[in-house]
Enzyme design. Structure first.
Site, short mmCIF file in Angstrom:
data_model
loop_
_atom_site.label_atom_id
_atom_site.label_comp_id
_atom_site.label_asym_id
_atom_site.label_seq_id
_atom_site.Cartn_x
_atom_site.Cartn_y
_atom_site.Cartn_z
N ASP A 265 22.15 -30.37 -5.93
CA ASP A 265 20.72 -31.05 -5.98
C ASP A 265 20.74 -31.83 -4.51
OD1 ASP A 265 18.55 -31.75 -6.61
OD2 ASP A 265 18.77 -32.88 -8.78
C1 GLC Z 1 15.42 -33.33 -6.72
C2 GLC Z 1 15.76 -32.86 -8.25
C3 GLC Z 1 15.44 -31.31 -8.51
C4 GLC Z 1 14.60 -30.91 -7.51
C5 GLC Z 1 14.97 -31.06 -6.23
C6 GLC Z 1 14.34 -30.31 -5.06
O1 GLC Z 1 15.84 -34.53 -6.36
O2 GLC Z 1 16.58 -33.68 -8.98
O3 GLC Z 1 15.02 -31.24 -9.93
O4 GLC Z 1 14.55 -29.34 -7.78
O5 GLC Z 1 15.06 -32.06 -5.86
O6 GLC Z 1 12.98 -30.89 -5.17
#
Ligand code: GLC
Length: 739
Positions: A265
């Site tokens: 993430d």
């Molecule tokens: C984030 C989220 C995730 C998302 C990613 C990209 O912080 O936790 O769900 O897909 O960023 O935007």
């Protein structure tokens, strides 16, 4: 491209080029205009040289924009390995559907499939190759802002069923075909169990709990061929997931057999330093790559340290090669080597984005997700001859799309006021805002966190009073009040945890004053999580949970208010009596001292009931359904003798409607404590006026398996109970036995 050519390509790559494939940055870092930032960007330290080699991009959308970026990138790339474009298309691209928790409340797999297809078709022609969806996290704590992203809510069975539906709808049979994209399933694993419902917080749970409740949806998604998995921010068994060898290698790769790409993430690898399990970024890069994380999303640790780690002999180059191979394989499956621009298509964008047809799907999907929570004395449906007082901050508000709607065209959203006026004439809709959603102080806290300037607070108390007076004036001239209130859209979603999940004070004050007008009040609630609604519910005659219903939300609400659509949504998360009940879920364990209000030393609260305010599975209809004659084909079940349970369901009304009929099972005595009941099947059935149907469920031994004392997934003999009903509380039950 043939496997062999792909292998040759890998051999030809320099170490830097390989590492580039394992890095993802947002468009913002590349100074791309059309993108949104979904996390911190301050701490990123990437050289221009590395930026020219990154393998994938986050949240850059739009066919022309994507093509331009791809072209620029390839012109500088020695081996012409195309970029992969990933984005968060959570509940729609231009056409926005209800937020996932709302869609889950439809219990309608066909509709969800169709809506998901529309989302991905729109996004794919606009350049998205990989979608960061579905989120299949099990959620039990309404304080957590991200419950809005969970379709399965608090139930592992629903989580599995929806995971299957979503992955199939995103990927189709061939991910390279126009309208399909890779499903990136997230956030592996246990992210929904953050302590206190506070985002990014600690998760600590037993392995049994993890396996029994949190992993099934992932297993299902992997079985359906999901090509990518995102690691979660939290720790599991003391180790942040992005560096957790046990979870990623032993469980995800070996046990669940996942062969696709693992992506971290947003900046999660670097954050393991903050967790205190890595002394510096170099160690976090080492631990993450050794745990098998292929792509580092938005931290600079792979970019800045992997080369050094390989040269020092700490990370074998084969490990890098394996990760790069998975990324190249995915690009190849998408057909990007032959056509780096994928399915970007300007004409198709013009034709399908927000097309009439797609908007119609959005409207149908939305009306399917609304949950009728209360309808005293048949207040609803509304009569079209009524004069309506439309009151509340959501009465004339376009912010009804939810927090992940960044690619939508907000300027084209119709408000509830506009739609009601269209339906019954301007002269019959009297409007007053009545209150703000939040006080300025609360808005300012949000603004400050977003790096914006706070707004000066002036005469707020007086303005609140005046707004209420105006609302009362309007209410008095109408036959009925439709009160549109809820959470601010910035109160749910990522980093939107709340310690108090009641409706805000100004809105509560507004309702309190409106009750004095002696008119029927229909409350329409916009929110992204279960709320503590007792105060609100008691003061209104009808209550409709509309969540954040999307582009066509206002039309869908009007359809339900006037009875053109009969509501059929059922809750996928329990609504608590008070915030202090969170986490609350229907499939809880037995305690040794079950609740009994006449006994002192039992498991209960002194100040509120133990059970939820609205239970899981709950939702009313304009029809009145009666359940009777629950029966079982045999009281003995065995391998060779699966059994069926049946019930008669009768629609006692002169209108047609749909009902979600739910099957629950309880294992009465087992080697470990088992939940009071668990959902094991459901059917959404259509009934004509006064129609009666027999609804039958098959019970197989598979449904009775659980993670036993020795952590084996097995069945134990003894008594079981089957329950059927319209929700998890109001069920009829029957016993059966396994010898
Ligand atoms: C984030 C989220 C995730 C998302 C990613 C990209 O912080 O936790 O769900 O897909 O960023 O935007």
């Amino acid at each position: 491209m043939r496997q062999q050519k792909l292998q040759e390509l890998l051999k030809e790559m320099t170490l830097e080029e390989k590492i580039g494939q394992l890095i993802q940055v947002t468009g913002k870092v590349l100074k791309n205009e059309e993108n949104t930032v979904t996390g911190p960007i301050e701490n990123l330290d990437l050289s221009n040289e590395m930026l020219n080699k990154v393998g994938s991009i986050l949240n850059v959308v739009g066919s022309q924009n994507v093509r331009k970026l791809q072209q620029q990138y390839l012109s500088k790339s020695r081996l012409k390995i195309p970029l992969l474009f990933m984005a968060d298309i959570i509940n729609g691209y231009r056409t926005v559907f209800p937020i996932p928790i709302a869609q889950g409340c439809s219990w309608d797999l066909q509709n969800i499939h169709i809506a998901t297809r529309v989302s991905i078709q729109e996004a794919n022609v606009a350049g998205t190759n990989v979608n960061f969806s579905p989120m299949v996290d099990l959620v039990r704590d309404a304080r957590w802002g991200r419950v809005m992203e969970s379709m399965g809510g608090e139930d592992p069975y629903l989580g599995e069923v929806y995971a299957k539906t979503m992955v199939q709808a995103y990927q189709g049979k061939d991910i390279s075909k126009m309208g399909n994209a890779v499903a990136c399933v997230k956030h592996f694993a246990g992210y929904g169990a953050v302590e206190g419902g506070r985002d990014y917080n600690t998760v600590d749970m037993s392995e049994r709990e993890l396996r029994q409740y949190y992993l099934p949806a992932y297993r299902e998604a992997i079985e359906q061929g999901a090509e990518m998995i995102m690691t979660s921010f939290n720790i599991i068994n003391g180790v942040p997931v992005s560096v957790n060898q046990w979870l990623l290698k032993d469980v995800l790769r070996k046990e669940l057999g996942f062969k696709g790409v693992i992506i971290s993430d947003y900046s999660a690898i670097a954050e393991t330093v903050n967790h205190g399990v890595c002394k510096d970024k170099k160690e976090s890069a080492y631990k993450a790559i050794m745990a098998g994380v292929d792509i580092d999303m938005m931290s600079d640790v792979y970019a800045n340290y992997l080369k050094e780690l390989v040269q020092e002999g700490k990370v074998p180059e084969e490990i890098i090669d394996q990760s790069v191979w998975r990324v190249l394989t995915l690009k190849n499956k998408l057909g990007l080597f032959e056509n780096p621009y994928g399915n970007t298509n300007k004409e198709m964008e013009e034709k399908i984005l927000r097309s009439k047809q797609n908007l119609q799907v959005a409207r149908e999907t939305a009306s399917d997700t609304l949950v009728l929570l209360k309808n005293e004395k048949q207040t609803l449906p509304l009569n079209k001859n009524n004069k309506i007082a439309l009151i509340g901050p959501y009465g004339d508000n376009i912010a009804i799309l939810g927090s992940w709607s960044m690619f939508s065209d907000k300027a084209k959203i119709q408000t509830l006021k506009e739609v009601l006026e269209e339906k019954i004439g301007k002269e019959n809709v009297l409007y007053a805002r009545g209150s703000e959603i939040l006080r300025q102080k609360e808005i300012n806290q949000i603004l400050i966190a977003e790096g914006e300037n706070p707004i000066l607070i002036e005469k707020e108390e007086q303005k609140e009073k005046e707004a209420i007076q105006e609302a009362i004036k309007v209410a008095k001239q109408a036959d009925v009040i439709v009160l549109a209130i809820g959470e601010h859209y910035k109160q749910s979603g990522e980093a939107c945890s709340r310690a108090n999940i009641e409706i805000s004070i100004p809105q509560q004050n507004l309702l309190k004053e409106l009750t004095k007008c002696n008119k029927k009040i229909i409350t329409v609630l916009f929110n992204g999580r279960p709320l503590a609604l007792k105060e609100i519910a008691e003061k209104t005659d009808a209550l409709v949970e509309v969540w954040f219903p999307g582009t066509e939300g206002a039309n869908a609400i009007a359809d339900v208010l006037f009875g053109e659509v009969n509501p059929s949504g059922k809750l996928t998360m329990s609504f608590p009596q008070a915030t202090g009940q969170c986490p609350i879920y229907y499939n809880h364990y037995h305690t040794g001292r079950p609740h009994n209000k006449n006994i002192r030393f039992v498991s209960r609260y002194q100040d509120i009931p133990t059970e939820s305010y609205y239970p899981f599975g709950y939702g009313l209809s304009y029809c009145n359904f009666e359940y009777s004659n629950l029966r079982i084909s045999s009281h003995k079940i065995s391998k060779t003798n699966p059994i069926t349970v049946s019930v008669n369901v009768k629609n006692h009304s002169e209108i047609s409607g749909k009902e979600v009929i739910q099957l629950y099972i309880q294992d009465v005595v087992a080697s470990v404590v088992r939940p009071v009941k668990e959902l094991k099947g459901f059917k959404k059935v259509y009934f004509k006026p006064f129609e009666e149907k027999v609804v039958t469920f098959e019970i197989t031994l598979d449904l009775l398996k659980f993670w036993n004392e020795r952590l084996e997934y097995e069945i134990e003999s003894g008594e079981f109970r089957a329950f059927i009903g319209p929700n998890s509380r109001d069920t009829k039950q029957i016993s059966f036995y396994l010898e």
